[in-house]
Design an enzyme around this catalytic site. Structure first.
Site, short mmCIF file in Angstrom:
data_model
loop_
_atom_site.label_atom_id
_atom_site.label_comp_id
_atom_site.label_asym_id
_atom_site.label_seq_id
_atom_site.Cartn_x
_atom_site.Cartn_y
_atom_site.Cartn_z
N THR A 1 122.42 94.49 69.81
CA THR A 1 121.89 94.09 71.12
C THR A 1 121.48 92.62 71.15
O THR A 1 121.60 91.96 72.17
CB THR A 1 120.66 94.96 71.46
OG1 THR A 1 121.08 96.30 71.49
CG2 THR A 1 120.05 94.61 72.80
N ASP B 1 128.46 96.84 67.51
CA ASP B 1 127.29 97.69 67.74
C ASP B 1 127.04 98.38 66.40
O ASP B 1 127.99 98.85 65.75
CB ASP B 1 127.62 98.71 68.82
CG ASP B 1 126.43 99.56 69.21
OD1 ASP B 1 126.03 99.51 70.38
OD2 ASP B 1 125.91 100.30 68.34
N SER B 2 125.81 98.45 65.96
CA SER B 2 125.58 98.94 64.60
C SER B 2 125.86 100.42 64.42
O SER B 2 125.87 100.93 63.31
CB SER B 2 124.18 98.58 64.11
OG SER B 2 123.22 99.42 64.68
N SER B 3 126.13 101.13 65.51
CA SER B 3 126.56 102.53 65.35
C SER B 3 127.92 102.58 64.66
O SER B 3 128.32 103.63 64.15
CB SER B 3 126.68 103.21 66.71
OG SER B 3 125.47 103.08 67.40
N CYS C 1 108.81 114.93 56.99
CA CYS C 1 107.58 114.21 57.38
C CYS C 1 107.75 112.72 57.11
O CYS C 1 108.14 112.34 56.01
CB CYS C 1 106.39 114.66 56.53
SG CYS C 1 105.82 116.28 56.94
N THR D 1 119.88 97.42 65.82
CA THR D 1 118.72 98.14 65.28
C THR D 1 119.06 99.58 64.89
O THR D 1 118.39 100.16 64.03
CB THR D 1 117.56 98.17 66.29
OG1 THR D 1 118.02 98.76 67.50
CG2 THR D 1 117.03 96.78 66.57
N ASP D 2 120.08 100.15 65.52
CA ASP D 2 120.32 101.59 65.33
C ASP D 2 120.49 101.99 63.86
O ASP D 2 119.95 103.01 63.42
CB ASP D 2 121.56 102.05 66.13
CG ASP D 2 121.28 102.08 67.63
OD1 ASP D 2 120.10 102.02 68.02
OD2 ASP D 2 122.24 102.15 68.41
#
Ligand code: ASP
Length: 354
Positions: free
Chosen positions: A28, A71-73, A291, A103-104
């Site tokens: 992005t 795009d990092s995907s 967690c 960021t993904d």
């Protein structure tokens, strides 16, 4: 994977404070809206139009950009290898590196690079943005400027942060402890089970005692990945058929299993039988907790002691991103026995050893 050097027209300062290489992969950060309102990558040559203050940092900046920013995907091990190669080949000439990345999957790439770059003594700082730099309210400007400052920061002539990290929204996080936790607000990343390495305010406060010391050995790079790994998240009601289907994947060498709490899992016979069979077939099973805080302690509860007894490997307090990338690298570099030996040991500060 092709890349090129880009001229961003920053006149070289007379006395540069440091030489920094920016590796632009996409995300992005560098996008702009096309005529249909869809976000597409913009030409990085125009960065100065969006960020004229880059000049005032007094840095000697070189930019290397992927030919096709992504795009990092769409990130895969081949991109980790390319980023690693760029850093490795330019290591001697630079004081530090800033990697601009979507960021993904940034936490996967920063984990992978942390494991690949052995003997690191210079900063490699990942950053990106939640809003493109072309937007007035974008977080891209602050993220990049401060990442560059951190990559060039020295104390007594030595880099302050000789690690692979993510800088985002005023916080510096060890790359192999990071997780993306937010897709709308600017605080996209969280450090799991490890303190922040720095907070940026009026000045940048480094948590010096938490930062890894610079390595004294020369830089070397591991870059063989074996992607025959799988990831499964347990949930109440999960069936033997789905676990069996994953473990029956042809060629599978390791499974990261996200368990409950301190590493607990169902104690039903069917469940243990499925895992036992896989272990007998030489498939590694790594126990990672769902967690975000705390660690896997196999044997603390009966529901995890059984896992310990059948040979499941504890992932301690590693993130899933670290476990997956570390497994791929260990399997690629040395095979199943090598991975079995090293999964529980810290390679880049990704887990707390007992
Ligand atoms: N989809 C984008 C990417 O990861 C999101 C971002 O950069 O924030 O490339």
């Amino acid at each position: 994977m092709n890349y090129k050097k880009i001229n961003i027209n920053t006149a070289l300062p007379a006395h540069p404070k440091a030489r920094i290489m920016i590796v632009y992969t996409g995300g992005t950060f560098g996008m702009t809206h096309d005529e249909n309102g869809v976000l597409v990558p913009f030409d990085f040559n125009h960065i100065l139009e969006h960020l004229p203050t880059l000049r005032s940092l007094l840095l000697d900046i070189t930019v290397i950009a992927f030919d096709q920013p992504i795009d990092s995907s769409n990130i895969a091990p081949v991109h980790w290898q390319t980023i690693g190669k760029i850093i490795f080949e330019n290591y001697e000439d630079q004081d530090g590196f800033v990697v601009l990345h979507g960021t993904d999957t940034m936490a996967y790439t920063s984990s992978a690079l942390g494991f690949m770059l052995q003997g690191l003594a210079k900063p490699v700082i990942f950053t990106g943005a939640q809003l493109p730099i072309s937007e007035p309210r974008s977080d891209a400007r602050e993220n990049l400027i401060t990442a560059l400052e951190i990559a060039s920061a020295k104390f007594k002539g030595k880099p302050i942060v000789p690690e692979v990290c993510i800088y985002f929204d005023y916080e510096l996080i060890r790359g192999c402890r990071a997780k993306k936790v937010e897709s709308m607000r600017f605080d996209a990343f969280q450090s799991e089970n490890y303190p922040s390495l720095a907070k940026a305010g009026v000045k940048i406060d480094y948590a010096v005692e938490a930062i890894m010391p610079a390595s004294e050995s020369p830089l070397s790079m591991l870059s063989k990945f074996d992607t025959n790994v799988a990831l499964i998240k347990l949930f109440p009601g999960i069936g033997a058929n789905s676990i069996q289907a994953v473990l029956g994947t042809p060629g599978l060498k390791a499974l990261v299993m996200e368990t409950y709490g301190a590493g607990n899992a169902p104690s039903g016979e069917w469940f243990l039988a499925v895992l036992k069979k896989a272990i007998a077939d030489n498939i590694l099973i790594i126990n990672i907790s769902q967690c975000p805080g705390g660690m896997v302690t196999q044997g603390r509860y009966e529901t995890s002691k059984t896992l310990e007894d059948i040979g499941v490997i504890s992932g301690a307090d590693m993130t899933t991103e670290s476990a997956v990338t570390k497994l791929m690298l260990l399997l690629g570099e040395g095979g199943v026995e090598h991975a079995r030996q090293w999964m529980g040991r810290s390679l880049a500060g990704e887990l707390t050893e007992n």
